[in-house]
Scaffold this active site. Structure first.
Site, PDB file in Angstrom:
ATOM      1  N   ARG A   3      -9.446  10.071  -1.482  1.00  8.01           N
ATOM      2  CA  ARG A   3      -8.789  10.914  -0.440  1.00  8.01           C
ATOM      3  C   ARG A   3      -8.679  12.411  -1.247  1.00  8.01           C
ATOM      4  O   ARG A   3      -8.271  12.432  -2.294  1.00  8.01           O
ATOM      5  CB  ARG A   3      -7.749  10.597   0.104  1.00  8.01           C
ATOM      6  CG  ARG A   3      -7.956   9.621   1.103  1.00  8.01           C
ATOM      7  CD  ARG A   3      -7.036   9.037   1.947  1.00  8.01           C
ATOM      8  NE  ARG A   3      -6.339   8.038   1.425  1.00  8.01           N
ATOM      9  CZ  ARG A   3      -5.522   7.192   1.779  1.00  8.01           C
ATOM     10  NH1 ARG A   3      -5.083   7.204   3.190  1.00  8.01           N
ATOM     11  NH2 ARG A   3      -4.598   6.189   1.306  1.00  8.01           N
TER      12      ARG A   3
ATOM     13  N   LEU B  68      -0.134  -2.785   9.082  1.00  6.24           N
ATOM     14  CA  LEU B  68      -0.631  -1.655   8.089  1.00  6.24           C
ATOM     15  C   LEU B  68      -1.632  -1.992   7.190  1.00  6.24           C
ATOM     16  O   LEU B  68      -2.451  -1.243   6.645  1.00  6.24           O
ATOM     17  CB  LEU B  68       0.433  -1.046   7.499  1.00  6.24           C
ATOM     18  CG  LEU B  68       1.362   0.127   8.065  1.00  6.24           C
ATOM     19  CD1 LEU B  68       2.126  -0.271   9.310  1.00  6.24           C
ATOM     20  CD2 LEU B  68       2.266   0.872   6.936  1.00  6.24           C
TER      21      LEU B  68
ATOM     22  N   ASP C 159       0.658  -9.027   1.549  1.00  8.02           N
ATOM     23  CA  ASP C 159      -0.685  -8.344   0.939  1.00  8.02           C
ATOM     24  C   ASP C 159      -1.468  -8.867   0.251  1.00  8.02           C
ATOM     25  O   ASP C 159      -0.993 -10.024  -0.445  1.00  8.02           O
ATOM     26  CB  ASP C 159       0.029  -7.005   0.130  1.00  8.02           C
ATOM     27  CG  ASP C 159      -0.621  -5.803   0.094  1.00  8.02           C
ATOM     28  OD1 ASP C 159      -1.907  -6.001  -0.470  1.00  8.02           O
ATOM     29  OD2 ASP C 159      -0.339  -4.636   0.716  1.00  8.02           O
TER      30      ASP C 159
ATOM     31  N   THR D 157      -6.460  -3.076  -1.964  1.00 14.37           N
ATOM     32  CA  THR D 157      -6.215  -2.089  -2.129  1.00 14.37           C
ATOM     33  C   THR D 157      -4.885  -1.645  -2.414  1.00 14.37           C
ATOM     34  O   THR D 157      -4.257  -0.147  -2.965  1.00 14.37           O
ATOM     35  CB  THR D 157      -6.596  -1.054  -1.101  1.00 14.37           C
ATOM     36  OG1 THR D 157      -6.131  -1.397   0.199  1.00 14.37           O
ATOM     37  CG2 THR D 157      -8.211  -1.223  -0.933  1.00 14.37           C
TER      38      THR D 157
ATOM     39  N   TYR E 157     -14.385   1.154   9.847  1.00  9.60           N
ATOM     40  CA  TYR E 157     -13.159   1.689   9.903  1.00  9.60           C
ATOM     41  C   TYR E 157     -12.817   2.254  11.315  1.00  9.60           C
ATOM     42  O   TYR E 157     -12.072   1.589  11.981  1.00  9.60           O
ATOM     43  CB  TYR E 157     -12.661   2.922   8.712  1.00  9.60           C
ATOM     44  CG  TYR E 157     -11.315   3.274   8.851  1.00  9.60           C
ATOM     45  CD1 TYR E 157     -10.217   2.246   8.266  1.00  9.60           C
ATOM     46  CD2 TYR E 157     -10.852   4.242   9.096  1.00  9.60           C
ATOM     47  CE1 TYR E 157      -8.868   2.556   8.281  1.00  9.60           C
ATOM     48  CE2 TYR E 157      -9.584   4.638   9.290  1.00  9.60           C
ATOM     49  CZ  TYR E 157      -8.431   3.879   8.760  1.00  9.60           C
ATOM     50  OH  TYR E 157      -7.384   4.153   8.495  1.00  9.60           O
TER      51      TYR E 157
ATOM     52  N   ASP F 253      -4.417 -13.246   2.294  1.00 15.35           N
ATOM     53  CA  ASP F 253      -5.213 -12.641   3.089  1.00 15.35           C
ATOM     54  C   ASP F 253      -4.728 -12.724   4.432  1.00 15.35           C
ATOM     55  O   ASP F 253      -4.960 -14.080   5.103  1.00 15.35           O
ATOM     56  CB  ASP F 253      -6.618 -13.026   2.964  1.00 15.35           C
ATOM     57  CG  ASP F 253      -7.588 -12.081   3.508  1.00 15.35           C
ATOM     58  OD1 ASP F 253      -7.390 -11.323   4.508  1.00 15.35           O
ATOM     59  OD2 ASP F 253      -8.832 -12.374   3.138  1.00 15.35           O
TER      60      ASP F 253
ATOM     61  N   GLY G  24       0.786  -1.223   0.031  1.00 18.01           N
ATOM     62  CA  GLY G  24      -0.001  -0.116  -0.077  1.00 18.01           C
ATOM     63  C   GLY G  24       0.913   1.222  -0.111  1.00 18.01           C
ATOM     64  O   GLY G  24       1.954   1.219   0.005  1.00 18.01           O
TER      65      GLY G  24
ATOM     66  N   LYS H 162     -10.604  -0.142  14.059  1.00 16.91           N
ATOM     67  CA  LYS H 162      -9.046   0.526  14.568  1.00 16.91           C
ATOM     68  C   LYS H 162      -9.542   0.622  16.060  1.00 16.91           C
ATOM     69  O   LYS H 162      -8.357   0.332  16.730  1.00 16.91           O
ATOM     70  CB  LYS H 162      -8.869   1.654  14.011  1.00 16.91           C
ATOM     71  CG  LYS H 162      -8.452   1.447  12.471  1.00 16.91           C
ATOM     72  CD  LYS H 162      -7.255   0.881  12.270  1.00 16.91           C
ATOM     73  CE  LYS H 162      -6.773   1.018  10.806  1.00 16.91           C
ATOM     74  NZ  LYS H 162      -5.480   0.232  10.429  1.00 16.91           N
TER      75      LYS H 162
END
Ligand code: UDP
Length: 309
Positions: free
Chosen positions: A186, A73, A31, A35, A145, A56, A10, A149
């Protein structure tokens, strides 16, 4: 050191991987590319210090040997990504974090969890200090999200308290730089790409909401300082220089001469009104603070997107 970076393909993960390899470490990137982007780590193919495992994380960590450090991450991280991938976001923050923490205990590795300023939700305390518990809508569109977190922070603290895990928690504020996906929604990649294509910049709401943007290289040096430190409490990592979204749009217009007028669009649900990190803790315990100016970071980022077009 042998280091595992989950989500290493990422935006942040690939910059961290580069930094670790430059510092002389061996890096395994895990990874699943939902994304992440293979091209972010393509230049590392063939390096003896680098290994890529496509898997995964929610199914476990299919890598032998032991790690000295683990950076977790892996997660969709932009508002449009986590709304499109709600279950992947929730599961990687829960099952994924559990696999990472179990492995850290098993290997006696230090682990850094990538948490987020989103744990503060739409904050009622400004600037946000780590002792603030936040103002999060637990059932809104961003909750997949934010709560994932928050859960992974709780899980990490439980692993630290009851299983002796060596945990570090980075609460990451808005970060920008090369290798962001131009379509990840973003604001920096959105505005940069729109400006370079001569389109209107889409400002959500009236543009008076604020964010504080940190350039990626500064954030990565914060990660390294955090994992090397003895700080076991969560630590804000971000650039405290706060600006409105309209101000960001004007900056980008100054760099890219774009005559198209700004297009105002509705503000997404639960969009935080203000965000700015209090970095007293990082300054004191990590001797860290950002050094790259917003203007320099923006020039580098726009150059990157110019080359991508
Ligand atoms: N934003 C915007 N236009 C865009 C994308 C985002 O005005 O095309 C705004 C968004 O509403 C938010 C801010 O920019 O107030 C930062 O959004 P981003 O998705 O980059 O990150 P967030 O801090 O919301 O996670």
């Amino acid at each position: 050191m042998r280091v595992l970076v989950t989500g290493g393909a990422g935006f942040l993960g690939s910059h961290l991987t580069d930094r670790l390899i430059n510092d002389g470490h061996q890096v395994v990137v895990l990874d699943n590319f939902i994304t992440g982007n293979p091209s972010n780590i393509g230049h590392l193919k063939g390096s003896p210090s680098f290994e890529l495992v496509e898997a995964d994380l929610c199914d476990g960590i299919p890598v032998d040997g032991t790690f000295d450090w683990i950076f977790h991450l892996a997660s969709p991280a932009s508002p449009i990504d986590y709304v499109e991938l709600p279950f992947e976001t929730l599961y990687v923050g829960s099952d994924g974090a559990r696999h990472v923490l179990n492995r850290a205990v098993q290997d006696n590795a230090r682990v850094m969890l990538a948490s987020t300023s989103e744990v503060y939700g739409d904050p009622l305390v400004h600037p946000q200090v780590e002792s603030y518990w936040g103002n999060v809508n637990p059932i809104g569109p961003r909750s997949v999200y934010d709560e994932a977190k928050r859960y992974s922070e709780a899980l990490a603290m439980a692993f630290a308290r009851y299983k002796g895990a060596q945990v570090r928690i980075a609460r990451i504020f808005n970060t920008f730089g090369p290798r962001m996906r131009s379509n990840d929604g973003r604001v920096v990649p959105a505005f940069a790409t729109q400006a370079l294509m001569g389109k209107s910049l889409t400002v959500f709401g009236d543009g008076t909401q604020t964010r504080s943007f940190c350039f990626v290289s500064d954030l990565i040096s914060g990660f390294i300082k955090l994992i090397e430190s003895d700080l076991t409490e969560p630590c804000n990592l971000g650039n405290p220089s706060e600006r409105t979204i309209l101000d960001l749009a004007e900056h980008i217009h100054r760099i890219v001469d774009n005559p198209a007028p700004i297009a105002f669009r509705p503000l997404p649900e639960d969009d935080p009104t203000r965000r700015k990190p209090d970095i007293t803790r990082a300054r004191k315990h990590l001797n860290w603070e950002p050094v790259v100016s917003f203007e320099d970071g923006l020039e580098q980022t726009i150059d990157y997107f110019r080359n991508c077009l």
